[in-house]
Design a protein around this motif. Structure first.
Motif, short mmCIF file in Angstrom:
data_model
loop_
_atom_site.label_atom_id
_atom_site.label_comp_id
_atom_site.label_asym_id
_atom_site.label_seq_id
_atom_site.Cartn_x
_atom_site.Cartn_y
_atom_site.Cartn_z
N LEU A 196 -6.68 -1.95 -8.27
CA LEU A 196 -5.75 -0.89 -8.68
C LEU A 196 -4.74 -1.45 -9.68
O LEU A 196 -4.18 -2.52 -9.48
N ARG A 197 -4.49 -0.70 -10.73
CA ARG A 197 -3.45 -1.11 -11.69
C ARG A 197 -2.07 -0.85 -11.09
O ARG A 197 -1.93 -0.06 -10.14
N PRO A 198 -1.03 -1.50 -11.61
CA PRO A 198 0.33 -1.16 -11.19
C PRO A 198 0.60 0.33 -11.41
O PRO A 198 0.29 0.88 -12.46
N GLY A 199 1.12 0.99 -10.39
CA GLY A 199 1.33 2.43 -10.45
C GLY A 199 0.11 3.23 -10.05
O GLY A 199 0.16 4.46 -10.03
N GLY A 200 -1.00 2.53 -9.73
CA GLY A 200 -2.22 3.22 -9.31
C GLY A 200 -2.08 3.83 -7.92
O GLY A 200 -1.19 3.48 -7.14
N ILE A 201 -2.99 4.74 -7.61
CA ILE A 201 -2.92 5.53 -6.38
C ILE A 201 -4.03 5.11 -5.40
O ILE A 201 -5.21 5.03 -5.77
N LEU A 202 -3.65 4.83 -4.16
CA LEU A 202 -4.59 4.67 -3.06
C LEU A 202 -4.48 5.92 -2.19
O LEU A 202 -3.43 6.19 -1.61
N TRP A 203 -5.57 6.67 -2.09
CA TRP A 203 -5.60 7.91 -1.31
C TRP A 203 -6.46 7.67 -0.08
O TRP A 203 -7.68 7.67 -0.16
N LEU A 204 -5.82 7.41 1.06
CA LEU A 204 -6.52 7.31 2.34
C LEU A 204 -6.63 8.72 2.90
O LEU A 204 -5.64 9.30 3.33
N ASP A 205 -7.83 9.25 2.90
CA ASP A 205 -8.09 10.65 3.20
C ASP A 205 -8.74 10.75 4.58
O ASP A 205 -9.89 10.36 4.77
N HIS A 206 -7.99 11.24 5.56
CA HIS A 206 -8.49 11.37 6.92
C HIS A 206 -8.96 10.03 7.49
O HIS A 206 -10.05 9.91 8.05
N PHE A 207 -8.14 8.99 7.33
CA PHE A 207 -8.33 7.73 8.03
C PHE A 207 -8.22 8.02 9.52
O PHE A 207 -7.26 8.66 9.95
N PHE A 208 -9.18 7.58 10.34
CA PHE A 208 -9.10 7.93 11.76
C PHE A 208 -9.13 6.70 12.66
O PHE A 208 -9.71 5.66 12.33
N CYS A 209 -8.48 6.85 13.80
CA CYS A 209 -8.42 5.79 14.80
C CYS A 209 -7.90 6.38 16.11
O CYS A 209 -7.57 7.56 16.18
N ILE A 210 -7.83 5.54 17.15
CA ILE A 210 -7.23 5.96 18.41
C ILE A 210 -5.71 5.96 18.25
O ILE A 210 -5.14 5.17 17.50
N GLU A 211 -5.03 6.85 18.98
CA GLU A 211 -3.59 7.04 18.80
C GLU A 211 -2.81 5.73 18.93
O GLU A 211 -1.96 5.42 18.08
N ASN A 212 -3.10 4.93 19.96
CA ASN A 212 -2.31 3.71 20.14
C ASN A 212 -2.63 2.64 19.09
O ASN A 212 -1.83 1.74 18.85
N GLN A 213 -3.81 2.74 18.46
CA GLN A 213 -4.14 1.80 17.39
C GLN A 213 -3.32 2.06 16.13
O GLN A 213 -3.01 1.14 15.37
N LEU A 214 -2.98 3.32 15.91
CA LEU A 214 -2.35 3.70 14.65
C LEU A 214 -1.03 2.96 14.45
O LEU A 214 -0.82 2.31 13.40
#
Length: 320
Positions: A259-277
């Motif tokens: 990613l370039r400086p100012g670039g965007i990382l879009w984590l879309d519906h990243f899933f896990c167990i509640e306590n892991q988050l």
């Protein structure tokens, strides 16, 4: 196999030592993990040079997911689909299912797109059961204009609005299914490369027939892009808790690298167990030091509330 030995033997440069390359030979970059699958590798490299390649897509993907990446090159001709037809022109290709004749169906349970689209009616759990149906749920993904409140489901326009117009131009979609994210972005003049495998469906062929670019790549391999070059990296569902923690950490840093400086990382519906988050994944993500342009946590209920699963949708900006 003789073909494998020919491939991996260093090849001397015809003009001798190159001061630019700092070597006098080139060597094929086949990973050492290939040798951990010796029998499969031997089978993969058993073919007649100059003739048709074996019909062995299942073996190919088995090697890839086993860490034999990149695969060895072969000196045989790729098989062609019987009755292949010219792909539909853009933009018709974006939202028109391609002909069955343009696919080699041998490796898949289904032998037609009609069969693939009928899978959603069966009582089985899978993330991409209906992603070949371009008139179904795919037609609604990331559609619409920017919204004020936001949520887990963001639109393309909403995410693009976080940056100056035209500044998001090129990017990567990790595990992009049938290529709908890339199509949506192309409709907004953004070029996206989509990584995907063919898990019981012709994902790579389907993406290319839609008129966008597939990359046959697992999440294990270093992304084949130079440092600080991409404007956006997106992943829906793929970057989640099914990936070993150590590998996910390497992946996130590799995303940061490209990613370039100012670039965007879009984590879309990243899933896990509640306590892991809170205990594991939020600290791992925040370690990157990105600015949170959007951060939404919600319940993931498709497999039942008793599993206590959570979604995270985040739009993050790499610092300058």
């Amino acid at each position: 196999a003789d073909e494998f030995q020919k491939l991996v033997t260093p090849q001397m440069l015809p003009l001798g030592f190159s001061s630019q390359l700092k070597t006098d030979a080139l060597t094929s970059p086949v990973g050492h993990a290939c040798l951990m699958h010796k029998e499969d590798l031997e089978e993969y490299m058993q073919y007649k040079a100059g003739e048709l390649c074996p019909d062995d897509e299942s073996l190919t993907q088995k090697l890839l997911t086993g860490g034999c990446e990149p695969l060895p090159r072969r000196r045989c001709f790729a098989r062609l689909p019987a009755g292949y037809k010219e792909p539909f022109p853009v933009p018709k290709s974006f939202w028109t299912s391609p002909p069955d004749e343009n696919i080699i169906w041998t490796a898949y349970t289904c032998k037609s797109f009609e069969c693939l689209n009928a899978r959603k009616k069966k009582r089985i759990f899978a993330d991409c059961l209906d992603c070949f149906d371009l008139e179904g749920r795919e037609s609604e993904r990331w559609a619409g204009s920017a919204t004020a409140g936001g949520g887990l489901d963001l639109s393309i326009e909403e995410v693009l609005s976080f940056k100056p117009g035209g500044s998001i131009r090129i990017g990567l979609d990790i595990g992009g299914g049938s290529g709908t994210f890339a199509v949506r972005m192309r409709e907004h003049n953004v070029t996206i490369v989509t990584t995907t495998l063919n898990f019981d469906g012709p994902f790579n062929s389907f993406i290319s027939l839609r008129g966008v670019i597939p990359l046959y790549l697992t999440v294990s391999q270093r992304f084949p892009f130079f440092d600080n070059t991409l404007d956006i990296v997106h992943s829906m569902h793929v970057l989640s808790n099914w990936i070993p923690l150590g590998m996910l950490d390497f992946i996130l840093f590799d995303i940061d690298r490209i990613l370039r400086p100012g670039g965007i990382l879009w984590l879309d519906h990243f899933f896990c167990i509640e306590n892991q988050l809170n205990e594991v994944y939020i600290p791992m993500i925040e370690r990157l030091g990105y600015k949170k342009l959007r951060w939404t946590v919600g319940k993931k209920l498709d497999r039942g509330p008793e599993l206590m699963e959570r979604y995270l949708t985040a739009v993050l900006e790499k610092p300058f």
